[in-house]
Write a protein that holds these residues in place. Structure first.
Motif, PDB file in Angstrom:
ATOM      1  N   UNK A  34       0.865  -1.178   0.000  1.00  0.00           N
ATOM      2  CA  UNK A  34       0.000   0.000   0.000  1.00  0.00           C
ATOM      3  C   UNK A  34       0.904   1.231   0.000  1.00  0.00           C
ATOM      4  N   UNK A  35       0.699   2.113  -0.998  1.00  0.00           N
ATOM      5  CA  UNK A  35       1.601   3.234  -1.210  1.00  0.00           C
ATOM      6  C   UNK A  35       0.884   4.552  -0.946  1.00  0.00           C
ATOM      7  N   UNK A  36       1.575   5.459  -0.237  1.00  0.00           N
ATOM      8  CA  UNK A  36       1.045   6.777   0.095  1.00  0.00           C
ATOM      9  C   UNK A  36       1.987   7.857  -0.423  1.00  0.00           C
ATOM     10  N   UNK A  37       1.480   9.077  -0.676  1.00  0.00           N
ATOM     11  CA  UNK A  37       2.315  10.126  -1.270  1.00  0.00           C
ATOM     12  C   UNK A  37       3.378  10.666  -0.314  1.00  0.00           C
ATOM     13  N   UNK A  38       4.209  11.531  -0.851  1.00  0.00           N
ATOM     14  CA  UNK A  38       5.200  12.264  -0.063  1.00  0.00           C
ATOM     15  C   UNK A  38       4.498  13.095   1.011  1.00  0.00           C
ATOM     16  N   UNK A  71       0.365  -6.634   5.036  1.00  0.00           N
ATOM     17  CA  UNK A  71       1.021  -6.221   3.798  1.00  0.00           C
ATOM     18  C   UNK A  71       2.018  -5.115   4.114  1.00  0.00           C
ATOM     19  N   UNK A  72       2.837  -4.794   3.139  1.00  0.00           N
ATOM     20  CA  UNK A  72       3.769  -3.677   3.289  1.00  0.00           C
ATOM     21  C   UNK A  72       3.039  -2.357   3.056  1.00  0.00           C
ATOM     22  N   UNK A  73       3.503  -1.306   3.745  1.00  0.00           N
ATOM     23  CA  UNK A  73       2.969   0.042   3.580  1.00  0.00           C
ATOM     24  C   UNK A  73       4.139   0.998   3.455  1.00  0.00           C
ATOM     25  N   UNK A  74       4.005   1.966   2.538  1.00  0.00           N
ATOM     26  CA  UNK A  74       5.136   2.844   2.230  1.00  0.00           C
ATOM     27  C   UNK A  74       4.643   4.264   1.981  1.00  0.00           C
ATOM     28  N   UNK A  75       5.380   5.247   2.491  1.00  0.00           N
ATOM     29  CA  UNK A  75       5.080   6.658   2.263  1.00  0.00           C
ATOM     30  C   UNK A  75       6.084   7.502   3.021  1.00  0.00           C
ATOM     31  N   UNK A  76       6.109   8.811   2.765  1.00  0.00           N
ATOM     32  CA  UNK A  76       7.072   9.660   3.468  1.00  0.00           C
ATOM     33  C   UNK A  76       6.374  10.626   4.400  1.00  0.00           C
TER      34      UNK A  76
END
Length: 251
Positions: A34-38, A71-76
């Motif tokens: 799951x991807x999130x914005x900067x 699951x993996x989650x990613x964002x800044x």
């Protein structure tokens, strides 16, 4: 491997509202990443002393989502550490210690370089058989830093890239995929930020030949990354064997 990114209209400087909306959007969604914005929790904000995490608020939220979704989650997110501020990209996966990448190329046009501290490492994570390079927004303009040395299979870019320069964003994403024979997933925010900058829907995922492979459903952009397809493509077109050598010097 399926990646699902949220085209998020980030609520300016309001972590709780952003966390609540993100959790709701991901509730019934299935994906491997799951991807999130900067700066998903605050917007791209130069008021670092006001908005930066001091107690790992954004990281704890990502851990929560990772556990709930398995699951993996990613964002800044903006983070304060040892008196310095960082634009820090997290990659959180179940059962493992979080990995983070501090944005290397700070956007001097907005004064980011006067507020935040640049990272000094290139970070690649291993997940579900994929080697994934982590990159943030302005990093996209610097191809040497992202050059594939046969050490990754996909790049994740998270961004707050304004509408007025969105053409560069879209062309460069495709270029990074083609020149590095890799998947490239670029997730941009949408809406209007606290500085009045407008962001249009412009998230994409490209295969190594520049073909768009993403699908969009409402605010969600998703793509299936097939490792066998990438392997076959690289074996047939061995362009990376002819690449130039670069030495990256961290100032």
């Amino acid at each position: 491997m399926k990646i699902a990114g949220l085209n998020l209209d980030i609520v300016w400087k309001n972590k709780e509202k952003n966390f609540q909306f993100i959790e709701e959007q991901f509730k019934s969604l299935e994906a491997d990443i799951f991807l999130l914005p900067e700066m998903f929790s605050t917007g791209f904000c130069m008021d670092a002393a006001e908005v930066s995490d001091r107690n790992e608020e954004s990281l704890e939220f990502l851990k929560k989502i990772s556990k709930e979704k398995n699951a993996a989650v990613c964002g800044s997110a903006p983070v304060e550490q040892d008196g310095n501020f960082y634009n820090r990209m997290y990659f959180v996966q179940p059962g493992s210690e979080p990995v983070f990448y501090d944005k290397r190329h700070l956007f001097s046009f907005s004064g980011e370089d006067k507020v935040y501290t640049p990272g000094d490492k290139r970070i690649i994570v291993n997940y579900m058989g994929f080697r994934i390079l982590l990159q943030v927004c302005y990093d996209l303009r610097f191809p040497v830093f992202a050059r594939n040395n046969d050490d990754y299979d996909a790049i994740l870019y998270v961004a707050n890239w304004p509408e007025k320069r969105v053409g560069a964003w879209e062309h460069l994403l495709k270029a990074r995929a083609i020149e590095n024979l890799s998947f490239v997933f670029g997730l941009n925010r949408i809406g209007t930020d606290g500085n009045g900058l407008v962001y249009q829907e412009s998230s994409h995922c490209f295969f190594a030949d520049g073909t768009e492979i993403s699908q969009k459903n409402g605010n969600i952009i998703s793509a299936e990354l097939n490792s066998d397809e990438l392997k076959d493509f690289r074996q047939h077109f061995q362009f990376l064997n002819d690449r130039d050598d670069f030495e990256i010097k961290i100032k």
